[in-house]
Write an enzyme that holds these catalytic residues in place. Structure first.
Site, PDB file in Angstrom:
ATOM      1  CB  SER A 157      -0.960  -0.135   1.147  1.00  0.00           C
ATOM      2  OG  SER A 157      -1.736  -1.196   1.206  1.00  0.00           O
ATOM      3  NE  ARG A 172       5.201  10.721  -4.593  1.00  0.00           N
ATOM      4  CZ  ARG A 172       3.923  10.405  -5.036  1.00  0.00           C
ATOM      5  NH1 ARG A 172       3.135  10.043  -4.150  1.00  0.00           N
ATOM      6  NH2 ARG A 172       3.634  10.493  -6.252  1.00  0.00           N
ATOM      7  CG  ASP A 210      -4.272   0.139   1.944  1.00  0.00           C
ATOM      8  OD1 ASP A 210      -4.425   0.834   1.093  1.00  0.00           O
ATOM      9  OD2 ASP A 210      -3.794   0.512   3.170  1.00  0.00           O
TER      10      ASP A 210
HETATM   11  C1  BGC Z   1      -0.300   4.994   0.589  1.00  0.00           C
HETATM   12  C2  BGC Z   1      -1.410   4.381   0.020  1.00  0.00           C
HETATM   13  C3  BGC Z   1      -2.357   3.784   1.035  1.00  0.00           C
HETATM   14  C4  BGC Z   1      -2.571   4.564   2.235  1.00  0.00           C
HETATM   15  C5  BGC Z   1      -3.277   3.900   3.392  1.00  0.00           C
HETATM   16  C6  BGC Z   1      -0.625   5.767   1.867  1.00  0.00           C
HETATM   17  O1  BGC Z   1       0.374   6.687   2.668  1.00  0.00           O
HETATM   18  O2  BGC Z   1       0.433   6.086  -0.110  1.00  0.00           O
HETATM   19  O3  BGC Z   1      -0.940   3.724  -0.906  1.00  0.00           O
HETATM   20  O4  BGC Z   1      -3.421   3.254   0.455  1.00  0.00           O
HETATM   21  O5  BGC Z   1      -1.488   5.204   2.821  1.00  0.00           O
HETATM   22  O6  BGC Z   1      -2.717   2.854   3.670  1.00  0.00           O
END
Ligand code: BGC
Length: 493
Positions: A157, A172, A210
């Site tokens: 995620s 990133r 996620d």
């Molecule tokens: C990430 C996402 C993720 C979200 C919740 C963010 O920091 O970039 O990809 O869905 O956090 O986990």
């Protein structure tokens, strides 16, 4: 189905009668700084919609709006056993999910602690550790089975650009991760190489965010679900768009323009240009001191990782200006990120009018004695930070609904802030009511309901693996045109 449950008592403001004038003034200034009124919320929503569109355009914008190659919702009849791996911020979870073909499932899972040093360690360490955990899981659950290749839905995620469902180039790190040599690379071959080194018979069938997993898993059990959101350590949302609305895919795909496409918004990056969000000097400081300044502007005002830090920075500032904790040693408060969102929850949940639990908390954690007026300020501050988080989160949900013309739907939500932070759900629902003007509708009947989700990173990942294998069997695309995938993957080597 409404999951908000019986209405909890509203957050108690308590009496401020005995709070001296100088502290009352500070409280009032904090209220001005941290309150997002309805007018401001609407301005944010309008700008958000434009930014969502921009992210889908060829030119692109701050919000990545990543096509995930999840192109169907489950019909509930999916069957089979799949592995799912969830690389969260604090733990690694491996699940075996059996889809039962009747909108139901069985799940067996193990959690492995992820040492905090790993967040800033080396790339090899990370992938080897993940491969070891998968191996340990297989050894304990399938000790005597020999080498048949298993399909894995890998929930990773972080913002990844995907040319197909099984791959993802990390744009990133977010959520405080800072591991060298992963940004700019496809994470799937790195994990598969580690699995190969250790002879673990697993193939990554799908790489999943996620939020996408949450949307698909929630839709599996509740077909009214049209969006998945996470309000946890980080924050983000996924929803279904349609290929013809995604100009940046033009020429890259062989898909009917009406094909649905799940979009991983990565909305944490909303307003990285600082046009509309009401940032305070504390938000600016959090950003500047973070491993990735000028990124995730929206996330840094909302997500669990930052709520305690905001509270800490305000407290220290007020102390330095001589308003609180006079003549006390505040060394214990000086360590960055030493306060997490659960402390704010505890402050908000102190049931006593004179906030004696907050007094005990500050004595035991920081060796700081607090006066009752100080505690009232600390509590009001926690309410303000928690409420701002909930209201801004709702602005994101409203923006997606407005962009898609959705007037009624369920939103599957997960994450520690959504599930555990006191009043977060009610405050978010109130903000949606403010934005959409649901003045005469009782909360139980609000048309857009943000409600606790099914397990996206377990069940959602398994379902997406199942849906992907089905598409592949039917000869349907699960990514861009093969020649484009090839070209882009060469560029990333
Ligand atoms: C990430 C996402 C993720 C979200 C919740 C963010 O920091 O970039 O990809 O869905 O956090 O986990």
């Amino acid at each position: 189905m409404v999951h908000l449950g019986p209405k909890k008592p509203p957050s108690r403001k308590g009496s401020m009668a005995d709070v001296p004038r100088d502290l009352l003034e500070q409280i009032s200034q904090l209220e001005t700084l941290f309150t997002v009124d309805t007018q401001k919320l609407n301005t944010i929503v309008d700008h958000f919609i434009k930014e969502l569109e921009k992210g889908l355009s060829k030119e692109g914008g701050s919000i990545p709006m990543i096509p995930t190659w999840v192109m169907t919702m489950p019909d509930g009849k999916e069957k089979g056993t799949y592995l799912a791996l969830d690389m969260g911020g604090t733990n690694l979870r491996v699940c075996e999910v059996e889809l039962l073909g009747n909108r139901d499932f069985d799940i067996t899972q193990s959690k492995y602690h992820m040492p905090p040093e790993m967040k800033t360690g080396s790339s090899e360490q990370l992938w080897d550790y993940i491969a070891d955990c998968l191996q340990a899981f297989l050894q304990s659950h399938h000790p005597n089975e020999a080498g048949e290749e298993l399909s894995l839905g890998f929930t990773f995620s972080y913002p990844c650009s995907q040319t197909a469902i099984h791959n993802g180039v990390l744009q990133r790190w977010t959520k405080g991760f800072d591991i060298d040599n992963v940004e700019g690379h496809d994470v799937q071959p790195m994990l598969e190489a580690a699995l190969k080194r250790k002879n673990v018979p697993i193939t990554v069938t799908a790489l999943i965010n996620d939020t996408t997993g949450t949307m698909v898993a929630s839709n599996y059990t509740d077909p009214e679900t049209q969006m998945g959101v996470i309000f946890g350590t980080g924050c983000n949302a996924a929803y279904f768009d349609v290929v013809k609305n995604i100009p940046k895919l033009e020429g890259l795909v062989d898909l009917d323009p009406e094909t649905p496409m799940a979009i991983n918004c990565e909305w944490g990056a909303f307003d990285n240009e600082h046009v509309v969000l009401p940032r305070t000097k504390y938000d600016v400081q959090i950003d500047e001191d973070s491993p990735r300044p000028n990124q995730q502007a929206f996330e840094k005002m909302i997500a669990g990782l930052y709520l305690g830090e905001l509270h800490r920075l305000v407290m220290l500032d007020l102390h330095e200006q001589g308003f609180i904790f006079e003549n006390q040693n505040v060394e214990g408060l000086k360590k960055p990120y030493s306060i997490d969102a659960s402390l704010l929850s505890q402050i908000e949940e102190d049931p006593f009018e004179n906030l004696t639990e907050v007094e005990d908390l500050f004595m035991s954690r920081f060796n700081i004695h607090t006066t009752e007026p100080e505690r009232k300020l600390l509590r009001r501050l926690a309410e303000l930070i928690g409420t701002r988080s909930a209201r801004l989160s709702a602005a994101g949900v409203a923006a997606i609904c407005k962009k898609m013309g959705i007037e009624k739907c369920h939103v599957g939500a997960d994450g520690s802030v959504f599930n555990k932070y006191p009043h977060f759900q009610e405050r978010g629902a109130q903000a949606l009511a403010d934005i959409f003007g649901w003045n005469d509708i009782p909360p139980a009947h609000y048309p857009i309901k943000v409600q606790p989700a099914e397990d996206g990173s377990g069940v959602g990942a398994a379902l997406i693996a199942a849906l992907t294998l089905k598409r592949m069997k039917e000869g349907l695309p699960v990514g861009m045109k093969p020649e484009i995938i090839e070209k882009l993957s060469l560029e990333h080597k």
